[in-house]
Write an enzyme that holds these catalytic residues in place. Structure first.
Site, PDB file in Angstrom:
ATOM      1  N   HIS A  17       0.892  -1.076   0.091  1.00  0.00           N
ATOM      2  CA  HIS A  17      -0.062  -0.077  -0.135  1.00  0.00           C
ATOM      3  C   HIS A  17       0.883   1.049   0.054  1.00  0.00           C
ATOM      4  CE1 HIS A  17      -3.049  -2.699   2.231  1.00  0.00           C
ATOM      5  NE2 HIS A  17      -3.568  -2.468   1.129  1.00  0.00           N
ATOM      6  N   LYS A  41     -16.507  -6.985  10.780  1.00  0.00           N
ATOM      7  CA  LYS A  41     -16.815  -6.660  12.133  1.00  0.00           C
ATOM      8  C   LYS A  41     -16.000  -6.503  13.271  1.00  0.00           C
ATOM      9  CE  LYS A  41     -21.908  -8.407  11.744  1.00  0.00           C
ATOM     10  NZ  LYS A  41     -22.268  -9.752  11.300  1.00  0.00           N
ATOM     11  N   ARG A  90      -2.547  -6.415  -7.931  1.00  0.00           N
ATOM     12  CA  ARG A  90      -1.554  -7.343  -7.576  1.00  0.00           C
ATOM     13  C   ARG A  90      -2.068  -8.367  -8.787  1.00  0.00           C
ATOM     14  NH1 ARG A  90      -3.049  -8.395  -1.733  1.00  0.00           N
ATOM     15  NH2 ARG A  90      -4.585  -8.287  -2.822  1.00  0.00           N
ATOM     16  N   SER A 128      -2.945  -7.623   3.438  1.00  0.00           N
ATOM     17  CA  SER A 128      -3.111  -7.316   4.894  1.00  0.00           C
ATOM     18  C   SER A 128      -3.805  -8.934   5.509  1.00  0.00           C
ATOM     19  CB  SER A 128      -4.395  -6.430   5.029  1.00  0.00           C
ATOM     20  OG  SER A 128      -4.131  -5.395   4.547  1.00  0.00           O
TER      21      SER A 128
END
Ligand code: PNS
Length: 162
Positions: A17, A41, A90, A128
């Site tokens: 990023h 959540k 990507r 991530s």
């Protein structure tokens, strides 16, 4: 003034990023990193911590701003008066999702356009979710995330023997 919105979950922000943001700054005068909140959540890092990490990483770069948004991306872009959205791509795996998302957003408005930058070679495999998985299981993600993220991951998921 050319401004781009760079939206994402950033849970956490990775070196991939950061690379896209740096390269985006050669195309745009300013980049607003927009952290999507309320998407997962239970994010690994709370909204404010994700924001604090990105602010710390770009503390010396006044052309990068960091904000949070909820709801539709295009509504937020409209509210901010921004018409370009930056995303990294990507390899092939990202293409389908990005194409779908850009097309849906296009369907919702023609005021916003997506600009894609190919991820640098050394970051093709970095995501991530993989960072979270490796760190959670005690693996070393040095170099794959910026230092402020590494520090927090190590505090949260200590490596065996550390
Ligand atoms: O880092 P991510 O998870 O790939 O980012 C995806 C994100 C946050 C950019 C996307 O899910 C998004 O824009 N969410 C906001 C809600 C929205 O506008 N959804 C419609 C997309 S077509």
């Amino acid at each position: 003034m050319r401004i781009a919105l760079y939206p994402g979950s950033f849970d956490p922000i990775t070196s991939g990023h950061v690379d896209i943001i740096h390269r985006g700054l050669s195309i745009f005068d300013r980049i607003e990193v927009a952290i999507a909140v309320n998407i997962r959540k239970t994010p690994t890092f709370p909204d404010d911590e994700r924001m604090a990490m990105i602010r710390e990483i770009f503390a010396d770069e006044p052309r990068v701003e960091v904000a949070q948004f909820s709801g539709l991306l295009i509504d937020y872009a409209r509210k901010r008066g921004i018409t370009s959205v930056l995303r990294g791509l990507r390899a092939i795996s990202d293409f389908e999702f990005e194409f779908q998302m850009a097309s849906m957003n296009r369907r919702l408005t023609d005021e916003v356009d997506f600009v894609f930058l190919m991820t640098s070679e050394e970051h093709y495999f970095v995501s991530s979710s993989l960072i979270r998985e490796v760190a959670l299981n005690g693996g070393d993600v040095t170099g794959l995330v910026p230092e402020p993220v590494l520090r927090r991951l190590q505090a949260r998921f200590p490596q065996p023997g550390a």
